[in-house]
Scaffold this active site. Structure first.
Site, PDB file in Angstrom:
ATOM      1  N   ASP A 290       0.965  -1.354   0.099  1.00 40.79           N
ATOM      2  CA  ASP A 290       0.237   0.034  -0.151  1.00 40.79           C
ATOM      3  C   ASP A 290       0.661   1.282   0.361  1.00 40.79           C
ATOM      4  O   ASP A 290       1.918   1.743   0.111  1.00 40.79           O
ATOM      5  CB  ASP A 290      -1.091  -0.077   1.219  1.00 40.79           C
ATOM      6  CG  ASP A 290      -2.065   0.541   1.136  1.00 40.79           C
ATOM      7  OD1 ASP A 290      -2.186   1.574   0.525  1.00 40.79           O
ATOM      8  OD2 ASP A 290      -2.725   1.144   1.740  1.00 40.79           O
TER       9      ASP A 290
HETATM   10  C1  BGC Z   1      -5.304   3.154   0.033  1.00 36.39           C
HETATM   11  C2  BGC Z   1      -5.155   2.096  -0.821  1.00 36.39           C
HETATM   12  C3  BGC Z   1      -4.789   2.414  -2.383  1.00 36.39           C
HETATM   13  C4  BGC Z   1      -3.371   4.199  -2.335  1.00 36.39           C
HETATM   14  C5  BGC Z   1      -3.004   4.768  -3.804  1.00 36.39           C
HETATM   15  C6  BGC Z   1      -3.602   4.347  -0.317  1.00 36.39           C
HETATM   16  O1  BGC Z   1      -3.711   5.036   0.787  1.00 36.39           O
HETATM   17  O2  BGC Z   1      -5.099   2.654   1.349  1.00 36.39           O
HETATM   18  O3  BGC Z   1      -6.286   1.875  -1.212  1.00 36.39           O
HETATM   19  O4  BGC Z   1      -4.775   1.932  -3.580  1.00 36.39           O
HETATM   20  O5  BGC Z   1      -4.184   4.416  -1.368  1.00 36.39           O
HETATM   21  O6  BGC Z   1      -3.838   5.272  -4.132  1.00 36.39           O
END
Ligand code: BGC
Length: 758
Positions: A290
């Site tokens: 993530d």
């Molecule tokens: C989120 C993810 C997301 C990523 C990219 C993170 O803060 O938890 O679900 O895909 O950001 O935007």
């Protein structure tokens, strides 16, 4: 002496032509459409008769050390506008440049949980679909396929090559702000629906993703929380959802989450990544962190993380050093690259590179409306209040929740930009996004003979006065949720409960329409005549709600989560989510993050273990407000003729279950048939009932259909910590078939014989 004339001795026109040619060649790669490798790839890995692993293996051998490293991290955040992007990047969540001379495609990653996000800044179109929890409420695998297929097609149309959708953390904590992006509380339902969705998405040549692995079941302190939970509980709850979704889809990527699990960050957790995911589930794709969830180089790489996003903090120069020093074996580095390339080959990115076109807006809107119609749950319908008969109604009061202009959307990285902009001016929207789908207009269109008036619901007395003067009052209420925060309680925020109570006291024909990301409490439930749970219904939500209110569509959706009567019934009634404040100093939310916070690592113990959702209510004998699997229809269904064969099954063999469902009402409709299993003689504690299968059948009045299920050994099993595998113990099992987890219509038994016996 040079054989060719120096340029400046050529005639002026020739010089101009040559210069133009040279410029064209130089900028050719730049002019190539973003997302498409500018050169025609060649090499033995392009041989389609080879397996994906063979092709990836050949390509890994051809890459230099630096090229390999370049594929294992991005180089920054992509959230800005077009002017901040690297060459070829489309802009969204992430970009990793491919290597055109080998035909390696760019990884163009877009958040796309409920549709492709981030369109407005680039002036693109994407369909805002109903939220994922809504999709799951259909219990319809075909619908999940359509949902995934639409998102996949719109990603491909825009040149993306990878989704960051596929949210499948279980609804263990109903206050979790991201539940709207997930697939409910049951691993079989969530895994099956997510698997179908991702399979269909990957058929559009987009790399599928499952997230957030694992146990990211709350947002509060998500980067700091250490989840303490037993391994068996994980295997039979959240991890089982991932396992089933992977089997159903062969998703190319899994995103590890921000939180820690039993002491290790999820993105450097050997048990989660190497043992469970890669070894036991046989995952052949790559693990992507993530955004900012990587915390180490050697530990993470050796524990199974393959790709760091979005900064090269640990998998850039630091990884080079770690491989040079032997801390990360070269074979592991090759395996990381292999996994990424394999997923690219498997979804066809090499053989079918992105094919950009204007997304089919008409198709998108049509799917959005149909999905919403199949996902709105009818929770209460006293005395046949619904459907409304337009010809008999003279006046309708529409109250609250900006129902004059729009329907609510979930927030954060799962938020799809509203077509035509926010229905509510930003200055007064409180950061929330409302799609321009007006319940007031949709209802007016459906009841042209009636006087349909709107009241914003801000003044309870005024709203009640309008309700009193109307034949029917429809109150719209909402619970906004989004990434980064949990809701403080399951109550509707503000004065909405008081508003519903006041309207219901003024008009006995009060219908409530809820727009929420998950369960809410309803202190007024006995006072109103009908309730619809519309979730966040997407860009055609109002039209779908109106079609259900007036009976053009017969509701068939069922709850994928339990609705509690109050927080007192939750496994953790008192808010134990909130992280304790750090004394004094502030730290970045994660390494390199622009946001600072003053919280520190804290533990949360999921001591309810595998008793997630309805399993908790069943085991503790609690009565929910609305149970898992519950939802009404405008028709009735009868269940009969349960057959279980054989009634004594040999070890390793499956049991067949069949029954009849008949539409005994007067309207066509669809029924979701649910099958639960109860292990009667387990040597370990098992839930009183576990969902093992479901089927949606569409029936005309009077029509009957046989519905069949297979219960295999795995369905009878629990996860044995001692054996590190699934075990089906001999003894009796009860089969329960019904219309919800608390509306069991048919019961029967079978016995599993000990191994070697028949
Ligand atoms: C989120 C993810 C997301 C990523 C990219 C993170 O803060 O938890 O679900 O895909 O950001 O935007």
């Amino acid at each position: 002496m040079p054989m060719t004339k120096p340029l400046n001795t050529l005639p002026r026109l020739s010089r101009l032509i040559i210069a133009a040619l040279a410029l064209t060649l130089a900028v050719a790669p730049i002019l190539a459409q973003p997302g498409q490798p500018p050169q025609k790839p060649a090499g033995p890995w392009m041989d389609k008769t080879l397996s994906f692993d063979q092709r990836a293996g050949l390509l890994v051998q051809a890459l230099t050390f630096d090229e390999k490293i370049s594929l294992l991290h991005a180089n920054g955040w992509e959230m800005g506008g077009p002017e901040t992007l690297p060459l070829r990047a489309l802009g969204n969540a992430g970009f990793i440049a491919g290597i055109p001379r080998f035909g390696i495609p760019d990884l163009q990653m877009a958040d796309a949980t409920v549709g492709v996000t981030h369109s407005s800044v680039f002036g693109r179109y994407s369909t805002p679909l109903p939220s994922t929890i809504a999709e799951t409420s259909s219990w319809d695998v075909e619908l999940a396929r359509e949902y995934g297929s639409l998102i996949g097609r719109e990603l491909r149309d825009q040149g993306y090559t990878m989704t960051l959708g596929g949210g499948i953390d279980l609804t263990r904590e109903p206050r979790n702000g991201r539940n709207f992006e997930y697939h409910g509380e049951d691993p079989i339902l969530a895994g099956t629906m997510t698997g179908a969705e991702m399979k269909a998405l990957q058929e559009q040549h987009i790399i599928g993703d499952l997230k957030h692995y694992a146990m990211n079941d709350q947002e509060s302190g998500r980067s700091f929380v250490n989840v303490k939970v037993g391994k068996r509980a994980m295997r039979e709850s959240d991890l089982l959802g991932f396992e089933i979704a992977l089997k159903g889809s062969n998703a190319g990527a899994v995103m590890c989450s921000y939180n820690l699990v039993n002491g290790d960050y999820a993105c450097e957790n050997n048990y989660l990544l190497n043992e469970a995911l890669k070894k036991d589930f046989g995952f052949q794709g790559f693990v992507v962190s993530d955004w900012g969830a990587t915390h180490s180089t050697a530990k993470a790489a050796n524990a199974g993380l393959d790709l760091e996003m979005p900064e090269p903090d640990y998998f850039g120069a630091a990884l080079k050093k770690a491989v040079a020093s032997g801390e990360v074996p070269l074979s592991r580095l090759d395996n990381m690259v292999h996994r990424i390339l394999r997923s690219e080959f498997a979804v066809g990115l090499f053989d079918n590179p992105p094919d950009r076109r204007v997304p089919d807006v008409f198709h998108g809107l049509e799917v959005a409306e149909r999905v919403a119609e199949q996902t709105i749950v009818l929770l209460k319908n006293t005395n046949g209040q619904l459907p409304l008969a337009a010809s008999n109604i003279h006046s309708i009061a529409i109250i609250g929740s900006h129902a004059d202009v729009g329907v609510l959307s979930g927030g954060g990285s799962g938020q799809v930009d509203p077509i035509g902009g926010n229905a509510i001016p930003w200055a007064v929207s409180n950061g929330q996004v409302w799609h321009r789908s007006s319940p007031l207009q949709a209802i007016r269109a459906r009841a042209p003979g009636a006087k349909v008036a709107y009241d914003p619901g801000t003044d309870t007395n005024r709203a009640a006065t309008l309700a009193k003067a109307s034949d029917v009052a429809i109150v719209f209420v909402n619970q906004p949720t989004g990434e980064g925060d949990d809701v403080p309680s399951l109550s509707l925020p503000g004065q909405q409960d008081a508003l519903v109570a006041a309207v219901a006291a003024a008009n006995p024909h009060t219908i409530v329409v809820i727009e929420s990301g998950g369960a809410v409490t309803m202190p007024w439930i006995d006072k109103v005549s009908a309730v619809l749970e519309a979730w966040y219904p997407g860009t055609r939500g109002a039209e779908a709600i109106s079609n259900i209110l007036f009976g053009d569509v017969n509701p068939s959706a069922k709850l994928p989560v339990t609705f509690a009567k109050s927080e007192a019934d939750l496994p953790h009634p008192v808010e134990m989510l909130q992280p304790p404040p750090r004394q004094g100093e502030e730290v970045p939310m994660f390494p390199g993050a622009p946001w600072k916070v003053n919280i520190r690592r804290f533990d949360i113990e999921y001591d309810e273990g595998l008793l997630v959702g309805y399993k908790w209510y069943d085991a503790k004998n609690k009565q929910p407000l609305f149970p898992f699997g519950y939802g009404l229809s405008y028709t009735k269904f009868d269940y009969s003729d349960l057959k279980i064969t054989p009634d004594k099954v040999a070890s390793g063999r499956p049991v067949q279950v069949s029954l009849q469902v008949r539409n005994s009402g007067s309207r066509a409709g669809a029924e979701v048939v649910e099958l639960y299993l109860h292990d009667l003689q387990a040597s370990v504690d098992r839930p009183p009932q576990e969902l093992k299968g479901f089927r949606r059948v569409v029936l005309t009045p009077g029509q009957a259909q046989t519905v069949s299920f297979t219960i295999d050994q795995r369905a009878m099993s629990f996860y044995s910590l001692a054996k590190k595998s699934w075990v089906a113990e001999p003894g009796g099992f009860e089969v329960l078939v019904g219309a919800s987890s608390r509306d069991i219509r048919l019961r029967g038994n079978f016995e599993l014989a000990a191994a070697g016996r028949r």
